[in-house]
Scaffold this motif. Structure first.
Motif, PDB file in Angstrom:
ATOM      1  N   GLN A   1     -34.822  59.864  55.684  1.00 49.25           N
ATOM      2  CA  GLN A   1     -36.282  59.914  56.600  1.00 49.25           C
ATOM      3  C   GLN A   1     -36.858  58.758  58.008  1.00 49.25           C
ATOM      4  O   GLN A   1     -37.086  59.231  58.904  1.00 49.25           O
ATOM      5  CB  GLN A   1     -37.066  59.834  55.383  1.00 49.25           C
ATOM      6  CG  GLN A   1     -37.205  60.884  53.788  1.00 49.25           C
ATOM      7  CD  GLN A   1     -38.330  60.840  53.388  1.00 49.25           C
ATOM      8  OE1 GLN A   1     -39.789  60.129  53.843  1.00 49.25           O
ATOM      9  NE2 GLN A   1     -37.455  60.490  52.071  1.00 49.25           N
TER      10      GLN A   1
ATOM     11  N   LEU B   1     -34.582  59.772  61.387  1.00 43.67           N
ATOM     12  CA  LEU B   1     -35.284  60.914  61.968  1.00 43.67           C
ATOM     13  C   LEU B   1     -35.850  60.887  63.429  1.00 43.67           C
ATOM     14  O   LEU B   1     -36.099  61.504  64.072  1.00 43.67           O
ATOM     15  CB  LEU B   1     -35.639  62.053  61.334  1.00 43.67           C
ATOM     16  CG  LEU B   1     -34.502  62.265  59.982  1.00 43.67           C
ATOM     17  CD1 LEU B   1     -35.288  63.451  59.331  1.00 43.67           C
ATOM     18  CD2 LEU B   1     -32.864  62.454  60.407  1.00 43.67           C
TER      19      LEU B   1
ATOM     20  N   LEU C   1     -30.877  62.004  50.472  1.00 49.01           N
ATOM     21  CA  LEU C   1     -32.211  61.676  50.034  1.00 49.01           C
ATOM     22  C   LEU C   1     -32.462  62.368  48.688  1.00 49.01           C
ATOM     23  O   LEU C   1     -32.257  63.914  48.614  1.00 49.01           O
ATOM     24  CB  LEU C   1     -32.450  63.528  50.814  1.00 49.01           C
ATOM     25  CG  LEU C   1     -33.114  62.833  52.429  1.00 49.01           C
ATOM     26  CD1 LEU C   1     -33.304  64.236  53.167  1.00 49.01           C
ATOM     27  CD2 LEU C   1     -34.415  61.665  52.227  1.00 49.01           C
TER      28      LEU C   1
ATOM     29  N   ALA D   1     -39.235  64.836  56.050  1.00 52.86           N
ATOM     30  CA  ALA D   1     -37.242  65.411  56.678  1.00 52.86           C
ATOM     31  C   ALA D   1     -37.337  66.889  56.131  1.00 52.86           C
ATOM     32  O   ALA D   1     -36.564  67.366  57.321  1.00 52.86           O
ATOM     33  CB  ALA D   1     -36.798  64.594  55.341  1.00 52.86           C
TER      34      ALA D   1
ATOM     35  N   ARG E   1     -37.611  67.689  60.294  1.00 50.79           N
ATOM     36  CA  ARG E   1     -37.432  67.121  61.394  1.00 50.79           C
ATOM     37  C   ARG E   1     -36.038  67.077  60.860  1.00 50.79           C
ATOM     38  O   ARG E   1     -34.902  67.506  61.652  1.00 50.79           O
ATOM     39  CB  ARG E   1     -37.321  65.466  61.396  1.00 50.79           C
ATOM     40  CG  ARG E   1     -38.970  65.218  61.258  1.00 50.79           C
ATOM     41  CD  ARG E   1     -39.221  64.115  61.450  1.00 50.79           C
ATOM     42  NE  ARG E   1     -40.581  63.359  61.957  1.00 50.79           N
ATOM     43  CZ  ARG E   1     -41.527  62.878  61.351  1.00 50.79           C
ATOM     44  NH1 ARG E   1     -41.284  62.046  60.638  1.00 50.79           N
ATOM     45  NH2 ARG E   1     -42.336  62.830  62.042  1.00 50.79           N
ATOM     46  N   TYR E   2     -35.246  67.274  59.457  1.00 51.90           N
ATOM     47  CA  TYR E   2     -34.054  67.305  59.484  1.00 51.90           C
ATOM     48  C   TYR E   2     -33.363  68.714  59.871  1.00 51.90           C
ATOM     49  O   TYR E   2     -32.223  68.147  60.377  1.00 51.90           O
ATOM     50  CB  TYR E   2     -33.735  66.708  57.694  1.00 51.90           C
ATOM     51  CG  TYR E   2     -31.980  66.202  57.561  1.00 51.90           C
ATOM     52  CD1 TYR E   2     -31.491  65.451  58.449  1.00 51.90           C
ATOM     53  CD2 TYR E   2     -31.415  67.060  56.697  1.00 51.90           C
ATOM     54  CE1 TYR E   2     -30.306  65.367  58.001  1.00 51.90           C
ATOM     55  CE2 TYR E   2     -30.160  66.566  56.383  1.00 51.90           C
ATOM     56  CZ  TYR E   2     -29.734  65.637  57.737  1.00 51.90           C
ATOM     57  OH  TYR E   2     -28.356  65.697  56.548  1.00 51.90           O
TER      58      TYR E   2
ATOM     59  N   ILE F   1     -31.230  67.710  51.392  1.00 51.84           N
ATOM     60  CA  ILE F   1     -32.385  68.289  50.627  1.00 51.84           C
ATOM     61  C   ILE F   1     -32.228  68.991  49.739  1.00 51.84           C
ATOM     62  O   ILE F   1     -33.376  68.190  48.349  1.00 51.84           O
ATOM     63  CB  ILE F   1     -33.474  68.857  51.558  1.00 51.84           C
ATOM     64  CG1 ILE F   1     -33.587  67.585  52.562  1.00 51.84           C
ATOM     65  CG2 ILE F   1     -34.782  69.128  51.570  1.00 51.84           C
ATOM     66  CD1 ILE F   1     -34.356  68.145  53.489  1.00 51.84           C
TER      67      ILE F   1
END
Length: 435
Positions: free
Chosen positions: A297, A300, A315, A327, A330-331, A344
């Motif tokens: 995380q 990022l 993750l 995350a 953002r991911y 995820i």
């Protein structure tokens, strides 16, 4: 018995009902055995009483959170951090937020035997963060330097070195070099690590001699990785099982404190600095070994990420049962929605040598070349133009209101996940293996 502060006006029905429902739930809880010793009937009765109080709590906060927040912060003249805010709310409005005594009782128990009072903190903080007036004020309060950092600042500016339990901070050639040094547990994160990291980030941002920041893991004493650098193994599941990972001091402070400061900078009162009250600096992250969970995380929010060719990223939040911080917000902007869901939701591991790794890593270098590559990247980011452009990129990519909306829902959903039976079962097994 009544609350120490009267409820806001225009709540003649909801407030007394909420107070009575809260008292009933707490009295029932105290009359029952600990959660793991309750019969199915007792578990159902406790859940019903808590749900009734929480439903009223949500109704009340939806209507009155701004008035309540203004009262707690003296009309938004006080910058209360989340830990201070929930403490003040517990004193002023005990039907809304659990008291320090109830939280301390829960904190002394393993996760499986807690009553879940942090869920009520999550309800309260979700309402505050959702508010267009209270929410931004709270985010600004969390961007201010911590008292601990302010105490250490003169020492750091004089010596260029601060040693903490989880982090070592050294200033050299204009670079603040943060080394995560939990060598016995692969830099697994806990409450102490969050406190040390926020202190270190504050010091790096406040020191005028620092132009760029670097985060890297130190050498490990853990038997499997002895003598090797490791970035981070993520949340300390042993601590989570034993009840030592908290919603406010770890899960929320981590995101709203030092990680948000990496993005936005630290907020200070600087006369004459009318163009920006924030002190921001560019940041480099260097990954040796692996970046798991919370370590993943972190990457990022960095401006440049390097990874050793034998490193990997994962993750495992879905496997653990919790939400991987910010995350989810953002991911996908780095890798797109399909790969984000694979990582995820399904726990896909990505190796630095894979093409997909280049969507989140800027450079992949051989382990023996890491030191030289890091120094080159630090030189490239040491520029006033870089600083101005990163500010504009962060504003475009992560608008403050969008971040606030995510964190509002995260405050409640992560609290609920902490007390999900699947999470308790999974981390309980980990705790038993560790013991």
């Amino acid at each position: 018995m009544t609350t120490t502060l009267a409820a806001p006006d225009a709540a003649p029905v909801v407030w007394p009902s909420l107070y009575e429902a809260s008292e009933r739930a707490w009295e029932l809880e105290e009359s029952l055995p600990r959660p793991t010793s309750r019969s199915p009937e007792q578990q159902a009765a406790a859940a019903t009483a808590k749900d009734a109080a929480r439903s009223l709590r949500v109704q009340f906060l939806d209507a009155h959170v701004d008035a309540l927040y203004d009262r707690l912060t003296a009309g938004r003249t006080l910058a209360l951090r989340i830990e201070e805010l929930v403490e003040a709310a517990a004193t002023a409005f005990p039907a809304l937020v659990p008291s320090a005594e109830r939280l301390a009782s829960d904190r002394s128990r393993p996760q499986a035997d807690k009553e879940g009072h942090e869920i009520d903190q999550g309800i309260f903080l979700r309402a505050v963060l959702r508010s267009p007036s209270a929410g931004p004020h709270l985010l600004d309060a969390m961007l201010r330097p911590t008292p601990r950092a302010l105490r250490l600042l003169s020492e750091f500016t004089r010596t260029g070195v601060v040693e903490m339990e989880a982090v070592r901070l050294e200033r050299r050639d204009g670079v603040a070099r943060l080394t995560m040094c939990r060598d016995d547990c692969l830099n697994a994160e806990d409450n102490q690590q969050v406190d040390d990291m926020e202190t270190a980030v504050d010091l790096a941002l406040l020191d005028p001699a620092v132009r760029v920041g670097l985060l890297r893991g130190g050498e490990m004493s853990h038997p499997r990785y002895r003598g090797k650098r490791v970035f981070s193994a993520g949340i300390n599941l042993k601590n989570l099982s034993s009840g030592d990972i908290s919603l406010v001091d770890f899960l929320l402070r981590r995101e709203l404190g030092y990680i948000h400061k990496l993005v936005r900078g630290v907020l200070v009162d600087r006369p004459g600095q009318w163009h920006s009250p924030h002190i921001e600096k560019p940041w480099v992250a260097a990954v040796d070994g692996f970046a798991i969970g919370g370590g993943f995380q972190l990457l990022l929010v960095f401006d440049h990420v390097l990874a050793a060719a034998d490193a990997y990223f994962t993750l495992p939040a879905a496997k653990e049962g919790i939400i991987p911080g910010v995350a989810n917000f953002r991911y996908s902007r780095f890798v797109g929605p399909r790969l984000a869901r694979q990582v995820i939701l399904q726990g896909r591991r990505i190796r630095a040598s894979e093409p997909d790794a280049r969507l989140m890593v800027d450079e992949v270098v051989e382990p023996h070349d890491m030191d030289a590559a890091i120094e080159r990247s630090l030189v490239r980011l040491d520029s006033e133009a870089v600083l101005a452009n990163r500010r504009m990129l962060n504003l475009a990519e992560e608008p403050p209101d969008a971040f606030r909306a995510y964190m509002a829902e995260f405050a409640l959903q992560q609290a609920l996940r902490l007390y999900g039976q699947d999470v308790i079962h999974k981390v309980g097994r980990f705790g038993a293996r560790s013991a």
